[in-house]
Design a protein around this motif. Structure first.
Motif, PDB file in Angstrom:
ATOM      1  N   ALA A 151       0.962  -1.369   0.003  1.00  0.00           N
ATOM      2  CA  ALA A 151       0.050   0.071  -0.046  1.00  0.00           C
ATOM      3  C   ALA A 151       0.937   1.177   0.030  1.00  0.00           C
ATOM      4  O   ALA A 151       0.582   2.270  -0.681  1.00  0.00           O
ATOM      5  CB  ALA A 151      -0.925   0.003   1.360  1.00  0.00           C
ATOM      6  N   LYS A 152       2.093   1.179   0.878  1.00  0.00           N
ATOM      7  CA  LYS A 152       2.783   2.265   0.712  1.00  0.00           C
ATOM      8  C   LYS A 152       3.868   2.659  -0.273  1.00  0.00           C
ATOM      9  O   LYS A 152       4.384   3.464  -0.453  1.00  0.00           O
ATOM     10  CB  LYS A 152       3.597   2.349   2.168  1.00  0.00           C
ATOM     11  N   GLY A 153       4.075   1.449  -1.024  1.00  0.00           N
ATOM     12  CA  GLY A 153       5.141   1.313  -1.859  1.00  0.00           C
ATOM     13  C   GLY A 153       6.619   1.308  -1.053  1.00  0.00           C
ATOM     14  O   GLY A 153       7.547   2.025  -1.447  1.00  0.00           O
ATOM     15  N   ARG A 154       6.539   0.620  -0.129  1.00  0.00           N
ATOM     16  CA  ARG A 154       7.635   0.895   0.912  1.00  0.00           C
ATOM     17  C   ARG A 154       8.742  -0.217   0.714  1.00  0.00           C
ATOM     18  O   ARG A 154       8.290  -1.286   0.099  1.00  0.00           O
ATOM     19  CB  ARG A 154       7.371   0.513   2.571  1.00  0.00           C
ATOM     20  N   PRO A 155      10.227   0.124   0.468  1.00  0.00           N
ATOM     21  CA  PRO A 155      11.148  -0.663   0.285  1.00  0.00           C
ATOM     22  C   PRO A 155      11.257  -2.009   1.289  1.00  0.00           C
ATOM     23  O   PRO A 155      11.082  -1.795   2.398  1.00  0.00           O
ATOM     24  CB  PRO A 155      12.511   0.144   0.213  1.00  0.00           C
ATOM     25  N   PRO A 159       4.022   1.464  10.073  1.00  0.00           N
ATOM     26  CA  PRO A 159       4.963   2.635   9.612  1.00  0.00           C
ATOM     27  C   PRO A 159       3.910   3.762   9.454  1.00  0.00           C
ATOM     28  O   PRO A 159       2.774   3.547   9.883  1.00  0.00           O
ATOM     29  CB  PRO A 159       5.454   1.969   8.455  1.00  0.00           C
ATOM     30  N   SER A 160       4.315   5.008   9.168  1.00  0.00           N
ATOM     31  CA  SER A 160       3.621   6.085   9.096  1.00  0.00           C
ATOM     32  C   SER A 160       2.699   5.832   7.882  1.00  0.00           C
ATOM     33  O   SER A 160       2.905   4.984   7.014  1.00  0.00           O
ATOM     34  CB  SER A 160       4.354   7.356   8.864  1.00  0.00           C
ATOM     35  N   ALA A 161       1.247   6.339   7.732  1.00  0.00           N
ATOM     36  CA  ALA A 161       0.466   6.261   7.073  1.00  0.00           C
ATOM     37  C   ALA A 161       0.385   7.219   5.801  1.00  0.00           C
ATOM     38  O   ALA A 161      -0.524   7.647   5.358  1.00  0.00           O
ATOM     39  CB  ALA A 161      -0.834   6.385   7.633  1.00  0.00           C
ATOM     40  N   ASN A 162       1.625   7.352   5.019  1.00  0.00           N
ATOM     41  CA  ASN A 162       1.858   7.955   3.954  1.00  0.00           C
ATOM     42  C   ASN A 162       2.468   7.032   2.777  1.00  0.00           C
ATOM     43  O   ASN A 162       2.985   5.998   3.087  1.00  0.00           O
ATOM     44  CB  ASN A 162       3.060   9.149   4.042  1.00  0.00           C
ATOM     45  N   ILE A 163       2.149   7.455   1.647  1.00  0.00           N
ATOM     46  CA  ILE A 163       2.835   6.920   0.521  1.00  0.00           C
ATOM     47  C   ILE A 163       4.532   7.025   0.650  1.00  0.00           C
ATOM     48  O   ILE A 163       5.087   8.254   1.098  1.00  0.00           O
ATOM     49  CB  ILE A 163       2.735   7.427  -0.970  1.00  0.00           C
ATOM     50  N   PRO A 222       5.932  13.479   3.045  1.00  0.00           N
ATOM     51  CA  PRO A 222       5.814  13.938   4.552  1.00  0.00           C
ATOM     52  C   PRO A 222       4.616  12.760   5.157  1.00  0.00           C
ATOM     53  O   PRO A 222       3.693  12.732   4.736  1.00  0.00           O
ATOM     54  CB  PRO A 222       5.457  15.217   4.572  1.00  0.00           C
ATOM     55  N   SER A 223       4.969  12.489   6.456  1.00  0.00           N
ATOM     56  CA  SER A 223       4.109  11.618   7.256  1.00  0.00           C
ATOM     57  C   SER A 223       2.778  12.370   7.664  1.00  0.00           C
ATOM     58  O   SER A 223       2.903  13.619   7.912  1.00  0.00           O
ATOM     59  CB  SER A 223       4.792  11.448   8.471  1.00  0.00           C
ATOM     60  N   PRO A 224       1.855  11.566   7.431  1.00  0.00           N
ATOM     61  CA  PRO A 224       0.194  12.546   7.878  1.00  0.00           C
ATOM     62  C   PRO A 224       0.137  12.797   9.109  1.00  0.00           C
ATOM     63  O   PRO A 224       0.386  11.795   9.910  1.00  0.00           O
ATOM     64  CB  PRO A 224      -0.608  11.625   7.128  1.00  0.00           C
ATOM     65  N   VAL A 255       6.053  14.433  14.824  1.00  0.00           N
ATOM     66  CA  VAL A 255       7.136  14.015  14.187  1.00  0.00           C
ATOM     67  C   VAL A 255       7.222  12.404  14.651  1.00  0.00           C
ATOM     68  O   VAL A 255       6.742  12.268  15.753  1.00  0.00           O
ATOM     69  CB  VAL A 255       8.593  14.461  14.157  1.00  0.00           C
ATOM     70  N   GLU A 256       7.762  11.667  13.927  1.00  0.00           N
ATOM     71  CA  GLU A 256       7.795  10.086  14.372  1.00  0.00           C
ATOM     72  C   GLU A 256       8.484   9.970  15.574  1.00  0.00           C
ATOM     73  O   GLU A 256       9.367  10.849  16.157  1.00  0.00           O
ATOM     74  CB  GLU A 256       8.194   9.158  13.227  1.00  0.00           C
ATOM     75  N   SER A 257       8.342   8.818  16.201  1.00  0.00           N
ATOM     76  CA  SER A 257       8.795   8.281  17.477  1.00  0.00           C
ATOM     77  C   SER A 257      10.444   8.610  17.627  1.00  0.00           C
ATOM     78  O   SER A 257      11.028   7.987  16.421  1.00  0.00           O
ATOM     79  CB  SER A 257       8.476   7.040  17.946  1.00  0.00           C
ATOM     80  N   ARG A 294      15.771   9.164   1.250  1.00  0.00           N
ATOM     81  CA  ARG A 294      15.271  10.427   1.244  1.00  0.00           C
ATOM     82  C   ARG A 294      13.885  10.340   1.812  1.00  0.00           C
ATOM     83  O   ARG A 294      13.007   9.361   1.111  1.00  0.00           O
ATOM     84  CB  ARG A 294      14.988  11.011  -0.576  1.00  0.00           C
ATOM     85  N   HIS A 295      13.299  11.234   2.417  1.00  0.00           N
ATOM     86  CA  HIS A 295      12.322  11.111   3.271  1.00  0.00           C
ATOM     87  C   HIS A 295      11.460  12.185   3.357  1.00  0.00           C
ATOM     88  O   HIS A 295      12.056  13.273   3.257  1.00  0.00           O
ATOM     89  CB  HIS A 295      12.605  10.548   4.642  1.00  0.00           C
ATOM     90  N   TYR A 296      10.221  12.287   4.010  1.00  0.00           N
ATOM     91  CA  TYR A 296       9.577  13.561   4.320  1.00  0.00           C
ATOM     92  C   TYR A 296       9.562  14.467   3.383  1.00  0.00           C
ATOM     93  O   TYR A 296       9.290  15.790   3.710  1.00  0.00           O
ATOM     94  CB  TYR A 296      10.198  13.920   5.446  1.00  0.00           C
TER      95      TYR A 296
HETATM   96 MG    MG Z   1       7.568   6.983   7.797  1.00  0.00          MG
END
Ligand code: MG
Ligand code: AMP
Length: 350
Positions: free
Chosen positions: A57-61, A143-147, A151-153, A180-182, A236-238
């Motif tokens: 769903a996220k396209g996460r590596p 994980p965070s609920a973003n593609i 940036p994280s929602p 911001v994330e934990s 690369r993130h956020y």
């Molecule tokens: Mg994340």
């Protein structure tokens, strides 16, 4: 896929939607839900097929491990050893924005831990998150609920924007408080090491063990010699769609530099955004899109508004964001870590 969206106004009256979302988790489905850090994208952390759906769903590596979320401090069935410092740290900071890394037991599937022999565990303080985990009867990998890469929602609208049609259920609640994330603290090594800065700061953790330190790799641009220990920190993130440039240092010089640069960009027909603070808003002309993150005296407000600001600049269609930097101290460390990654380390010291 149809996504059911349910927004909880009052947890005591809306308990039914949490039960509904929990039944999706039990059946191996994926649910977005609020936490105090950012919104999470959850599935049964012990069910490899369910966890795979999060990555899709996220396209996460695949090599980026997930954190599992629990509703109590009894970790015996999940992790191999609980060092004595862990109990002290959990008593002080759980529930809250702190993830702890332990050696994992075999019950944790490899897909959840991305084949590492360790696992990150967190007990969130958000009431909806806690009830969802309790009702699901299983640790929730989230994980965070973003593609991936965005940036994280920090609110439900941004979750819907990224995930509607891709998952079974979106549970909405209030806006995330921390923003911001934990913080991630590795307790599988001695002395414990911070792998990602967050709402629980280095200074707070040092009160428990003054040897605690931050993985030196994470504040710098990735290079061949030093790699961050949290696999996810290498990406690369956020990042919003716009390019970001950070201007950091002396206050007057920062403002002057931003004014210089933005004139230059405007002359080149670019749409410019300035990410500033309440104290400095007045210095910038109204020919650009200006977003204030809040008062510099309240870093918790700055952190809370950061990701939403990055997404709003995209809504406004800006080409480049000029962002003021923050001193890397207390919560400023987490803020600058996210900013630098979003800017791909394009930072000008003045
Ligand atoms: Mg994340
Ligand atoms: P997210 O949930 O999207 O905030 O990402 C989770 C972060 O935690 C990523 O940066 C991961 O690399 C990191 N992480 C999760 N589990 C571990 C672990 N066992 N060891 C090191 N880092 C981890």
């Amino acid at each position: 896929m149809d996504t059911k969206i349910s927004i909880i106004k009052d947890i005591h009256n809306d308990y039914k939607s949490i039960e509904e979302a929990a039944s999706v988790i039990k059946k191996g489905g994926v649910v977005a839900f609020p936490t105090e850090t950012v919104y999470g994208l959850g599935a049964d952390g012990l069910n490899p097929l369910a966890v795979k759906k999060i990555f899709e769903a996220k396209g996460r590596p695949q090599d980026n491990p997930l954190i599992i979320h629990v509703a109590n401090k009894n970790l015996e069935s999940l992790v191999q050893e609980i060092p004595s410092i862990a109990n002290e740290i959990m008593d002080r900071f759980w529930p809250g924005p702190l993830t702890l890394i332990f050696k994992k037991k075999d019950i944790i599937p490899n897909v959840t831990s991305a084949n590492l022999d360790t696992i990150g565990v967190r007990m969130p303080s958000n009431e909806i998150a806690l009830k969802l985990i309790e009702s699901s009867g299983t640790p929730i990998a989230a994980p965070s609920a973003n593609i991936s890469g965005r940036p994280s929602p920090t609110d439900v609208e941004r979750c819907i924007e990224d995930l509607e049609g891709k998952i079974e259920y979106i549970l909405g609640g209030s806006r995330s408080d921390v923003g911001v994330e934990s913080t991630i603290l590795d307790l599988s090594v001695d002395p414990p090491c911070i792998l990602r800065p967050g709402g629980i700061t280095l200074e707070m953790l040092k009160e428990i063990d003054e040897r605690i330190y931050i993985d030196p790799a994470i504040m710098k641009k990735n290079n061949e010699n030093i790699k961050p220990k949290a696999p996810g920190m290498k990406y690369r993130h956020y990042a919003p769609k716009a390019k970001i440039k950070i201007i950091n240092g002396n206050t007057e010089k920062t403002i002057e530099k931003i004014k210089d640069l933005l004139q230059n960009y405007i002359d080149n027909k670019l749409k410019v955004g300035v990410m500033t603070c309440d104290e400095h808003v007045k210095y910038y002309s109204n020919h650009v899109e200006i977003i204030s993150l809040g008062s510099r005296k309240k870093l918790d407000e700055i952190a809370k508004n950061l990701f939403e600001a990055l997404r709003s600049f995209d809504d406004k269609g800006v080409d480049i964001i000029l962002a003021e930097g923050y001193q890397e101290k207390d919560l400023g460390i987490a803020i600058m870590n996210r900013l630098k990654k979003a800017a791909a380390y394009d930072i000008l010291e003045v």
